[in-house]
Design a protein around this motif. Structure first.
Motif, mmCIF file in Angstrom:
data_model
loop_
_atom_site.group_PDB
_atom_site.id
_atom_site.type_symbol
_atom_site.label_atom_id
_atom_site.label_comp_id
_atom_site.label_asym_id
_atom_site.label_seq_id
_atom_site.Cartn_x
_atom_site.Cartn_y
_atom_site.Cartn_z
ATOM 1 N N VAL A 128 6.984 10.729 -0.686
ATOM 2 C CA VAL A 128 5.812 9.875 -0.530
ATOM 3 C C VAL A 128 5.824 9.195 0.836
ATOM 4 O O VAL A 128 4.803 8.692 1.289
ATOM 5 C CB VAL A 128 5.772 8.822 -1.673
ATOM 6 N N MET A 129 6.982 9.189 1.495
ATOM 7 C CA MET A 129 7.089 8.579 2.817
ATOM 8 C C MET A 129 6.548 9.471 3.933
ATOM 9 O O MET A 129 6.537 9.073 5.091
ATOM 10 C CB MET A 129 8.557 8.249 3.116
ATOM 11 N N SER A 130 6.093 10.653 3.604
ATOM 12 C CA SER A 130 5.541 11.540 4.628
ATOM 13 C C SER A 130 4.142 11.079 5.042
ATOM 14 O O SER A 130 3.420 10.434 4.277
ATOM 15 C CB SER A 130 5.476 12.979 4.106
ATOM 16 N N GLN A 131 3.772 11.409 6.274
ATOM 17 C CA GLN A 131 2.453 11.051 6.780
ATOM 18 C C GLN A 131 1.396 11.929 6.126
ATOM 19 O O GLN A 131 1.587 13.133 5.945
ATOM 20 C CB GLN A 131 2.406 11.232 8.310
ATOM 21 N N SER A 132 0.261 11.315 5.753
ATOM 22 C CA SER A 132 -0.807 12.076 5.110
ATOM 23 C C SER A 132 -2.162 11.605 5.616
ATOM 24 O O SER A 132 -2.450 10.407 5.610
ATOM 25 C CB SER A 132 -0.742 11.919 3.590
ATOM 26 N N ARG A 133 -2.977 12.554 6.047
ATOM 27 C CA ARG A 133 -4.340 12.210 6.477
ATOM 28 C C ARG A 133 -5.184 11.777 5.304
ATOM 29 O O ARG A 133 -6.049 10.908 5.435
ATOM 30 C CB ARG A 133 -4.985 13.421 7.166
ATOM 31 N N GLY B 17 1.247 6.885 4.564
ATOM 32 C CA GLY B 17 2.405 7.272 5.350
ATOM 33 C C GLY B 17 3.579 6.364 5.095
ATOM 34 O O GLY B 17 3.555 5.528 4.183
ATOM 35 N N PRO B 18 4.635 6.508 5.887
ATOM 36 C CA PRO B 18 5.844 5.705 5.686
ATOM 37 C C PRO B 18 5.567 4.222 5.911
ATOM 38 O O PRO B 18 4.677 3.854 6.673
ATOM 39 C CB PRO B 18 6.822 6.266 6.726
ATOM 40 N N TRP B 19 6.357 3.379 5.258
ATOM 41 C CA TRP B 19 6.147 1.948 5.407
ATOM 42 C C TRP B 19 7.475 1.209 5.429
ATOM 43 O O TRP B 19 8.519 1.745 5.125
ATOM 44 C CB TRP B 19 5.269 1.417 4.277
ATOM 45 N N HIS B 20 7.394 -0.040 5.823
ATOM 46 C CA HIS B 20 8.536 -0.944 5.813
ATOM 47 C C HIS B 20 8.035 -2.318 5.366
ATOM 48 O O HIS B 20 6.833 -2.542 5.253
ATOM 49 C CB HIS B 20 9.165 -1.048 7.211
ATOM 50 N N PHE B 21 8.964 -3.239 5.124
ATOM 51 C CA PHE B 21 8.586 -4.604 4.786
ATOM 52 C C PHE B 21 8.688 -5.473 6.034
ATOM 53 O O PHE B 21 9.713 -5.459 6.721
ATOM 54 C CB PHE B 21 9.487 -5.162 3.677
ATOM 55 N N ASP B 22 7.633 -6.237 6.314
ATOM 56 C CA ASP B 22 7.669 -7.102 7.484
ATOM 57 C C ASP B 22 8.426 -8.392 7.152
ATOM 58 O O ASP B 22 8.975 -8.559 6.066
ATOM 59 C CB ASP B 22 6.254 -7.385 8.004
ATOM 60 N N ALA B 23 8.440 -9.335 8.121
ATOM 61 C CA ALA B 23 9.210 -10.565 7.947
ATOM 62 C C ALA B 23 8.702 -11.408 6.789
ATOM 63 O O ALA B 23 9.444 -12.234 6.248
ATOM 64 C CB ALA B 23 9.176 -11.381 9.245
ATOM 65 N N ASP B 24 7.444 -11.233 6.405
ATOM 66 C CA ASP B 24 6.878 -11.992 5.294
ATOM 67 C C ASP B 24 6.993 -11.258 3.965
ATOM 68 O O ASP B 24 6.485 -11.740 2.949
ATOM 69 C CB ASP B 24 5.396 -12.292 5.562
ATOM 70 N N GLY B 25 7.621 -10.067 3.969
ATOM 71 C CA GLY B 25 7.787 -9.322 2.732
ATOM 72 C C GLY B 25 6.630 -8.420 2.382
ATOM 73 O O GLY B 25 6.594 -7.855 1.290
ATOM 74 N N ARG B 26 5.654 -8.266 3.278
ATOM 75 C CA ARG B 26 4.530 -7.375 3.006
ATOM 76 C C ARG B 26 4.926 -5.935 3.324
ATOM 77 O O ARG B 26 5.649 -5.666 4.276
ATOM 78 C CB ARG B 26 3.320 -7.745 3.867
ATOM 79 N N ALA B 27 4.400 -4.999 2.528
ATOM 80 C CA ALA B 27 4.605 -3.579 2.802
ATOM 81 C C ALA B 27 3.599 -3.148 3.861
ATOM 82 O O ALA B 27 2.382 -3.237 3.654
ATOM 83 C CB ALA B 27 4.419 -2.761 1.533
ATOM 84 N N ILE B 28 4.102 -2.684 5.010
ATOM 85 C CA ILE B 28 3.269 -2.386 6.175
ATOM 86 C C ILE B 28 3.455 -0.935 6.585
ATOM 87 O O ILE B 28 4.590 -0.445 6.659
ATOM 88 C CB ILE B 28 3.657 -3.292 7.365
ATOM 89 N N ASN B 29 2.348 -0.229 6.834
ATOM 90 C CA ASN B 29 2.450 1.132 7.343
ATOM 91 C C ASN B 29 3.133 1.120 8.697
ATOM 92 O O ASN B 29 2.749 0.371 9.600
ATOM 93 C CB ASN B 29 1.055 1.756 7.452
ATOM 94 N N THR B 30 4.149 1.950 8.845
ATOM 95 C CA THR B 30 4.983 1.916 10.038
ATOM 96 C C THR B 30 4.220 2.282 11.297
ATOM 97 O O THR B 30 4.439 1.700 12.371
ATOM 98 C CB THR B 30 6.187 2.867 9.853
ATOM 99 N N GLU B 31 3.307 3.228 11.208
ATOM 100 C CA GLU B 31 2.600 3.699 12.398
ATOM 101 C C GLU B 31 1.434 2.797 12.791
ATOM 102 O O GLU B 31 1.257 2.477 13.971
ATOM 103 C CB GLU B 31 2.086 5.125 12.168
ATOM 104 N N THR B 32 0.641 2.360 11.833
ATOM 105 C CA THR B 32 -0.586 1.619 12.143
ATOM 106 C C THR B 32 -0.417 0.110 12.098
ATOM 107 O O THR B 32 -1.239 -0.623 12.662
ATOM 108 C CB THR B 32 -1.706 1.999 11.162
ATOM 109 N N GLY B 33 0.617 -0.379 11.412
ATOM 110 C CA GLY B 33 0.774 -1.815 11.238
ATOM 111 C C GLY B 33 -0.156 -2.412 10.196
ATOM 112 O O GLY B 33 -0.238 -3.627 10.047
#
Length: 593
Positions: free
Chosen positions: A200-205, A260-276
């Motif tokens: 699910v972490m793969s990029q998808s249009r 696409g792939p995501w990470h957690f920002d400093a506030d704990g939100r799930a953020i798309n790694t590429e677009t923010g």
């Protein structure tokens, strides 16, 4: 605790068969039904399932319910769950799961059953507890004033995702102090290792998510006292909702958009790694589905100064001789706190907090207390003396968020809907106060007030990148529009999808998805800001003050999502998008690219 209606299911297979036989539609040949009953009565469940699968529609679900019930009575827990998962109708599936729960043999040795709740995974706040955060939560509770926490008799409550602002025990909205602790970041990122499917972490249009299949998956997890994985909570990594697609032939209601792939920002939100851009949130969609049915797509919030406090401020301004810091301190004291009102959705949900935080943070930007993006000037930077050297009038500034969609387009048979537009815009109005502190609406905006609203709308995409809370607001708006399309177009009704687990509309029996609860915001501290302007032809100092800013968020999907306002267009890309998004025949595959 999830809502549950317990139904006496009996203590033997023969009793279970008798209870359900009365409602069985006679569609299959009687000899097949007799063979089914014989297999079921003798515990030959595989043979009974084979006969059930040869039936269709309601009869198939009823036969499978009987098999799952028999397996539950015999204590065959895993087999009972597997059979229940095969049931197509969500209300029938919920009903048999509730009946399975009542079987003593089924409960024995099963953590989470018979000990306070069917569905498990529910924290003290009434929502799902993220297991990935247990280590962090336990550490904090054991080291910081242990007696102050709710489970130990205090009033403190622990939640895993504080985002930008938090709500304290008194219901006052405050800004969160960000932590740069590597340990905290490590625990947040550990959640990503618990993905149901790492691909699910793969990029998808264009990622597709079947809401009917996702609901079934979540329903079965709840029945087994298991919690959703992060990819379920964040809807497969989707960060924009572009399409609602209907497949009556496979009984699927699908949402689709880039992911696409995501990470957690400093506030704990799930953020798309590429677009923010922040990801969509499953609980927000569930809240919107419930709102569409109960309130017709209308919800919102407001943060308003209290009338008596505004009257006190008016009297103070007319008589005070204070200046500088003492003046500001007294003014802030008189303003006191402003009241938060949330309508149409539960203010204790993530969606409720997003509304309040987005409104609150927007006002800080408007007053120049939080930085904007280049090109977006705050309200004070727009103020100027007139040709006679007079400052602008002292308005009560009102800004509020609302919908901003260009159109919803559909194909001729209304099986795919495309959502077009930015989603969010800011509106404005200038008000004035009478002697009693009552706000008088003017229906108009001063140039500085309107200018900030117009430019905030124009720079909204950039602001959403800088402050993800605005991206979360757009996601919430998109979820609400999709939910109202599903409701208004009757998509669920056409396939007999009762949203029983998501919405509880199928009746009292069974499970109901426990939307995570947070402390409810009830008030915010007033913000006071001022601009000092000097006359060009002298050294006379003039001061302009803005206090008591009000506004909020207003959302009403009843018009844009109404069937008469959905534009039918003949666009090849709509047909192509629907064809390319066809679901597989595996119900467990709730997302695909």
């Amino acid at each position: 605790m999830p809502r549950l209606h317990r139904t006496l299911f009996g203590a033997a297979c023969a009793v279970a068969i008798t209870l359900i036989m009365a409602t069985l539609a006679v569609a299959a040949p009687q000899d097949e039904l007799n063979r089914f009953s014989a297999h079921l009565g003798s515990g030959e469940f595989s043979s009974a399932i084979e006969i059930a699968n040869a039936a269709t529609g309601q009869q198939r679900d009823e036969l499978l319910s009987r098999v799952a019930g028999g397996q539950a009575i015999g204590g065959a827990r895993d087999h009972a769950f597997a059979t229940a998962a095969m049931i197509e109708n969500d209300a029938a599936r919920n009903g048999i799961l509730a009946q399975m729960y009542d079987q003593p043999n089924f409960q024995d040795g099963t953590p989470g059953f018979g000990s306070g709740g069917f569905g498990g995974g529910q924290g003290a706040a009434g929502g799902i507890t993220e297991q990935d955060f247990d280590e962090l939560i336990n550490l904090i509770q054991e080291t910081i004033d242990p007696d102050s926490w709710e489970e130990n008799g205090g009033s403190g409550r622990m939640l895993p995702f504080p985002s930008g602002v938090y709500v304290d025990g008194q219901g006052t909205l405050r800004k969160v102090k960000q932590s740069k602790s590597a340990a905290l970041s490590g625990i947040r990122e550990q959640a990503l290792k618990q993905l149901d499917d790492p691909s699910v972490m793969s990029q998808s249009r264009l990622r597709k998510i079947s809401l009917t299949r996702l609901e079934r998956t979540l329903q079965m997890l709840a029945a087994q006292s298991r919690v959703p994985s992060p990819d379920m909570l964040h809807l497969g990594g989707m960060y924009q909702l572009k399409y609602v697609i209907f497949y009556p032939e496979t009984r699927d209601v699908v949402i689709a958009g880039p992911a696409g792939p995501w990470h957690f920002d400093a506030d704990g939100r799930a953020i798309n790694t590429e677009t923010g851009i922040p990801l969509l949130y499953m609980d927000d969609l569930v809240v919107c589905l419930r709102n569409a049915r109960e309130f017709g797509g209308q919800f919102g919030c407001s943060i308003d100064p209290r009338q008596e406090n505004l009257a006190a401020v008016t009297r103070f301004q007319e008589s005070t001789t204070l200046t500088g810091a003492p003046w500001r301190s007294r003014l802030r004291e008189l303003l006191g706190q402003q009241d938060v009102t949330v309508k149409g959705i539960d203010p204790a949900t993530h969606a409720g907090r997003v509304l309040v935080e987005a409104d609150y943070r927007m006002k800080l930007v408007g007053l120049g207390l939080e930085p904007a993006v280049p090109g977006l000037k705050n309200y004070f930077d727009r103020l100027h003396l007139d040709e006679q050297g007079n400052p602008p009038s002292s308005d009560v500034v009102r800004w509020w968020f609302t919908m901003n969609y260009d159109a919803v387009e559909s194909n001729a048979d209304r099986t795919i809907f495309e959502i077009k537009g930015q989603g969010v815009k800011l509106l404005s109005e200038s008000e004035f106060l009478d002697e009693q502190g009552r706000r008088v609406h003017t229906g108009q905006s001063s140039a500085p007030t309107k200018g900030f609203a117009d430019d905030f709308t124009r720079y909204f995409p950039q602001m959403a990148k800088k402050y993800p809370i605005y991206g979360e607001l757009k996601n919430l708006f998109d979820c609400a529009l999709a939910a109202n399309l599903i409701h208004n177009e009757g998509l669920a009704r056409q396939i007999d999808w009762q949203l029983n687990y998501f919405d509880g509309r199928g009746g009292e029996a069974g499970l109901l998805h426990p939307v995570a609860a947070e402390n409810t915001p009830r008030q915010v501290d007033s913000v006071v800001s001022e601009k000092i302007m000097r006359h060009r032809e002298g050294n006379r100092t003039l001061k302009h003050t803005v206090v008591g800013i009000s506004g909020g968020v207003q959302y009403d999907a009843s018009e844009i999502a109404a069937s008469k306002n959905v534009m039918v267009v003949d666009q090849p890309q709509l047909a192509a998008a629907r064809q390319q998004s066809l679901p597989s025949n595996q119900w467990r595959q709730w997302w695909w690219d």
